[in-house]
Design a protein around this motif. Structure first.
Motif, PDB file in Angstrom:
ATOM      1  N   VAL A  19       2.872  -7.848  -2.456  1.00 19.28           N
ATOM      2  CA  VAL A  19       2.673  -7.156  -1.186  1.00 19.28           C
ATOM      3  C   VAL A  19       3.469  -5.849  -1.181  1.00 19.28           C
ATOM      4  O   VAL A  19       4.684  -5.843  -1.421  1.00 19.28           O
ATOM      5  N   PHE A  20       2.756  -4.789  -0.944  1.00 22.72           N
ATOM      6  CA  PHE A  20       3.379  -3.471  -0.793  1.00 22.72           C
ATOM      7  C   PHE A  20       3.153  -2.983   0.636  1.00 22.72           C
ATOM      8  O   PHE A  20       2.037  -3.069   1.166  1.00 22.72           O
ATOM      9  N   ASP A  21       4.182  -2.427   1.210  1.00 19.67           N
ATOM     10  CA  ASP A  21       4.031  -1.601   2.404  1.00 19.67           C
ATOM     11  C   ASP A  21       3.439  -0.257   1.932  1.00 19.67           C
ATOM     12  O   ASP A  21       3.345  -0.008   0.729  1.00 19.67           O
ATOM     13  N   ILE A  22       3.025   0.583   2.867  1.00 16.70           N
ATOM     14  CA  ILE A  22       2.497   1.888   2.451  1.00 16.70           C
ATOM     15  C   ILE A  22       3.501   3.032   2.677  1.00 16.70           C
ATOM     16  O   ILE A  22       4.028   3.585   1.707  1.00 16.70           O
ATOM     17  N   ASP A  23       3.769   3.372   3.931  1.00 16.60           N
ATOM     18  CA  ASP A  23       4.572   4.582   4.173  1.00 16.60           C
ATOM     19  C   ASP A  23       6.021   4.441   3.709  1.00 16.60           C
ATOM     20  O   ASP A  23       6.701   3.478   4.055  1.00 16.60           O
ATOM     21  N   GLU A  24       6.453   5.389   2.931  1.00 12.23           N
ATOM     22  CA  GLU A  24       7.778   5.417   2.280  1.00 12.23           C
ATOM     23  C   GLU A  24       7.942   4.261   1.289  1.00 12.23           C
ATOM     24  O   GLU A  24       9.058   3.913   0.904  1.00 12.23           O
ATOM     25  N   THR A  25       6.819   3.649   0.916  1.00 11.61           N
ATOM     26  CA  THR A  25       6.870   2.618  -0.126  1.00 11.61           C
ATOM     27  C   THR A  25       5.896   2.982  -1.246  1.00 11.61           C
ATOM     28  O   THR A  25       6.331   3.257  -2.366  1.00 11.61           O
ATOM     29  N   THR A  26       4.620   2.998  -0.935  1.00 11.74           N
ATOM     30  CA  THR A  26       3.674   3.436  -1.975  1.00 11.74           C
ATOM     31  C   THR A  26       3.339   4.920  -1.820  1.00 11.74           C
ATOM     32  O   THR A  26       3.193   5.634  -2.804  1.00 11.74           O
TER      33      THR A  26
ATOM     34  N   GLY B 239       9.103  -3.106   0.515  1.00 10.65           N
ATOM     35  CA  GLY B 239       8.963  -2.172   1.623  1.00 10.65           C
ATOM     36  C   GLY B 239      10.221  -1.339   1.793  1.00 10.65           C
ATOM     37  O   GLY B 239      11.248  -1.624   1.175  1.00 10.65           O
ATOM     38  N   ASP B 240      10.124  -0.329   2.632  1.00 13.73           N
ATOM     39  CA  ASP B 240      11.292   0.524   2.893  1.00 13.73           C
ATOM     40  C   ASP B 240      12.005   0.119   4.175  1.00 13.73           C
ATOM     41  O   ASP B 240      13.093   0.595   4.451  1.00 13.73           O
TER      42      ASP B 240
ATOM     43  N   LEU C 201      13.206  -0.716  -0.649  1.00 11.32           N
ATOM     44  CA  LEU C 201      13.323   0.675  -1.092  1.00 11.32           C
ATOM     45  C   LEU C 201      14.150   1.453  -0.072  1.00 11.32           C
ATOM     46  O   LEU C 201      14.228   1.066   1.093  1.00 11.32           O
ATOM     47  N   PRO C 202      14.738   2.555  -0.498  1.00 12.78           N
ATOM     48  CA  PRO C 202      15.570   3.321   0.438  1.00 12.78           C
ATOM     49  C   PRO C 202      14.750   4.007   1.520  1.00 12.78           C
ATOM     50  O   PRO C 202      13.618   4.431   1.266  1.00 12.78           O
ATOM     51  N   ASP C 203      15.298   4.085   2.693  1.00 12.60           N
ATOM     52  CA  ASP C 203      14.745   4.937   3.746  1.00 12.60           C
ATOM     53  C   ASP C 203      15.803   5.197   4.810  1.00 12.60           C
ATOM     54  O   ASP C 203      15.963   4.397   5.741  1.00 12.60           O
TER      55      ASP C 203
END
Ligand SMILES: *[C@@H]1O[C@H](CO)[C@@H](O)[C@H](O)[C@H]1NC(C)=O
Length: 259
Positions: free
Chosen positions: A111-118, A233-234, A251-253
């Motif tokens: 599972v991937f998030d999209i914004d600031e992840t992919t 995810g971020d 992931l960093p955010d």
């Protein structure tokens, strides 16, 4: 004499060593007011980022004004990339440690998030103070509508490795159903050519938190017979809740917070 020493032109080179390339973009950081760019005493932006990334500082709407340059330099410089790289390497070590299902009865999904992840909205945030400005949905959705968000190169690299290992990719995003077409176009243009599912937020979930919405989507995935081997995810709200998968990867955010 007013020196604009802190008007630093940063070259955003979102191009990984491994070749995924995004055209260079130049973003100006705002000059700090005051001679020599004096800093407000007392707040360490590095400590603040630590608090944010550990989900200890929560519920915030904007980054501290005094941390705009810090966050800008972090995001446009090499540290953001290095931090992302560490996380995707850990994620892939985890994948390699599993015995992935070969018989096709259970589907192993990532599972991937999209914004600031992919996808990266850094070109947008660079124009809007790296989180110092209050989130403006109208402006942000207009940016999403351009379909021009580049890939996070590290995530794209992980994505390719996952596909090579037979792992199915599922995107779960807070983007809404009306943004499906542009999101698909953007993902493909950024290098994400295929996926098992792209789950966007429909009206049934309006008013629900990201934790509630994403947990429900993951629960459904598992009920359909998928095994969530990893979840990236971020935001902590991508990773908390139920049905979180075998392992989660943050992931960093430091730019924004979503509950
Ligand atoms: C968002 O930005 C637009 C365009 O600058 C502005 O007209 C609008 O008032 C902003 N909305 C909010 C909630 O700040």
């Amino acid at each position: 004499m007013l020196f604009l020493l802190f008007l630093a032109a940063n070259i955003l080179v979102l191009a990984s060593a491994k070749g995924s390339h995004i055209s260079n973009q130049i973003h100006l950081l705002r000059p700090q007011s005051g001679s020599g760019g004096s800093r407000v005493k007392g707040l360490s932006c590095q400590s603040w980022r630590y608090g944010v990334e550990t989900n200890s500082v929560i519920g915030w709407k904007t980054i501290p004004v005094t941390c705009e340059d810090y966050v800008g330099h972090y995001m446009l410089g090499s540290q953001y990339r290095k931090d992302s790289n560490l996380i995707i390497n850990e994620a892939f070590l985890h994948v390699k440690s599993l015995s992935l299902s070969k018989n096709g009865v259970v589907k192993d999904v990532w599972v991937f998030d999209i914004d600031e992840t992919t996808l990266s909205n850094l070109p947008y945030y660079a124009q809007h103070g790296f989180g110092v400005e209050l989130f403006n949905a109208t402006l942000f959705n207009a940016w999403v509508g351009t379909g021009k968000a580049p890939a996070l190169p590290e995530s794209l690299e992980l994505y390719k490795k996952l596909l090579k290992h037979g792992v199915k990719v599922v995107f779960i995003t807070g983007r809404t159903e009306d943004q499906r077409t542009i999101t698909e176009t953007n993902l493909k243009n950024a290098g994400y050519h295929t996926w098992d599912k792209l789950l966007l937020k429909d009206k049934a979930f309006s008013g629900k938190t990201a934790v509630e919405y994403k947990s429900a989507q993951r629960k459904k995935l598992e009920e359909e017979g998928n095994r969530i081997i990893g979840n990236m995810g971020d935001q902590w709200s991508d990773l908390l809740g139920t049905n979180t998968g075998i392992r989660t990867f943050k992931l960093p955010d430091p730019m924004y917070y979503i509950s």
